[in-house]
Design an enzyme around this catalytic site. Structure first.
Site, PDB file in Angstrom:
ATOM      1  CG  LEU A 101      -1.990  -1.053   1.339  1.00 18.80           C
ATOM      2  CD1 LEU A 101      -2.762  -0.894   2.647  1.00 18.80           C
ATOM      3  CD2 LEU A 101      -2.947  -0.985   0.158  1.00 18.80           C
ATOM      4  CG  ASP A 102       0.540   4.197  -3.047  1.00 22.81           C
ATOM      5  OD1 ASP A 102       1.287   3.306  -3.481  1.00 22.81           O
ATOM      6  OD2 ASP A 102      -0.277   4.809  -3.762  1.00 22.81           O
ATOM      7  CE  LYS A 103       6.494   7.854   4.655  1.00 22.93           C
ATOM      8  NZ  LYS A 103       7.770   8.609   4.506  1.00 22.93           N
TER       9      LYS A 103
END
Length: 237
Positions: A101-103
């Site tokens: 998952l993106d930051k």
């Protein structure tokens, strides 16, 4: 399996520490004291006790985490904290996140040491659903929804695959996709002239995020949840 390796995998200590514990008589196998670290055991049949407490062997572990923003979905990062930093120290060994998952993206993240299951969940030919709750900058038009569901150009060699859009509110949708391209949801919204204000994954492979988990919290999967994930997706015919 060697007894010392078994104890290491049970997070009792390092190889040298568990050898010392075995020599000290702290370990019993089938209620018999054992002082040989190289003693071979069958972890599925033999009963191993450490200081009187039975150690139940589990080859694989499975965790559901509600990933918070600002944490990287990786095992190691030289700059930011990783999702493994949220696990208790004795639960981190050989565990890794299933996909990324993106930051700044929150929500459902699976962590395990079961490489075969992770591969099945991430394999494109399995068509495993990933469901995201997306807060948008602007409402979507019917034309936007049709484009997203048919596939859009996000700058890769091919358009995105078929998606499913469910409108919850003017600025809030559920987006179901079966791919995991880099920044895919944000790029899909950009392709129809929109932007993402907030993004969270709420389901993966039929497994839904436990509403009792606050951001940063996690729990072990139940046997039924593990079975659900094991059957997620269908190979492409």
């Amino acid at each position: 399996m060697r007894l010392d390796r078994f104890l290491c995998e049970m997070n009792i200590g390092t190889r040298s520490q568990v050898k010392a514990l075995i020599r000290q008589g702290a370990v019993r196998v089938n209620d018999i004291p054992v002082k040989n670290a190289d003693r071979k055991i069958n972890p599925d049949l033999d009963q191993v006790f450490y200081k009187g407490q039975r150690l139940q062997y589990r080859r694989y572990v499975y965790y559901m985490m509600n990933k918070p923003a600002g944490i990287v979905s990786a095992t190691v990062d030289g700059v930011s904290d990783t999702v493994l930093s949220l696990l208790e120290e004795n639960q981190r060994k050989n565990v890794f996140p299933v996909g990324r998952l993106d930051k700044d993206t929150t929500g459902l993240l699976l962590l395990t040491n079961d490489g075969a299951l992770a591969h099945r969940l991430l394999a494109p030919e399995r068509h495993v659903d990933k469901v995201y709750q997306v807060t948008l900058e602007h409402p979507l038009s019917e034309a936007d929804i049709c484009r997203l569901e048919e596939g859009v150009d996000i700058g890769d060699e091919t358009f995105t695959g078929p998606a499913l859009v469910k409108v919850l509110d003017r600025y809030l949708i559920l987006l179901t996709i079966q791919e995991g391209r880099y920044h895919q949801v944000k790029r899909m919204m950009f392709a129809v002239g929109n932007g993402v204000v907030k993004l969270g994954r709420v389901a993966f492979g039929g497994l839904h995020l436990d509403p009792a988990l606050a951001e940063g919290q996690y729990r072990e999967l139940t046997p039924k949840e593990i079975e659900l994930l094991s059957g997620a997706g269908q190979p492409k015919k």
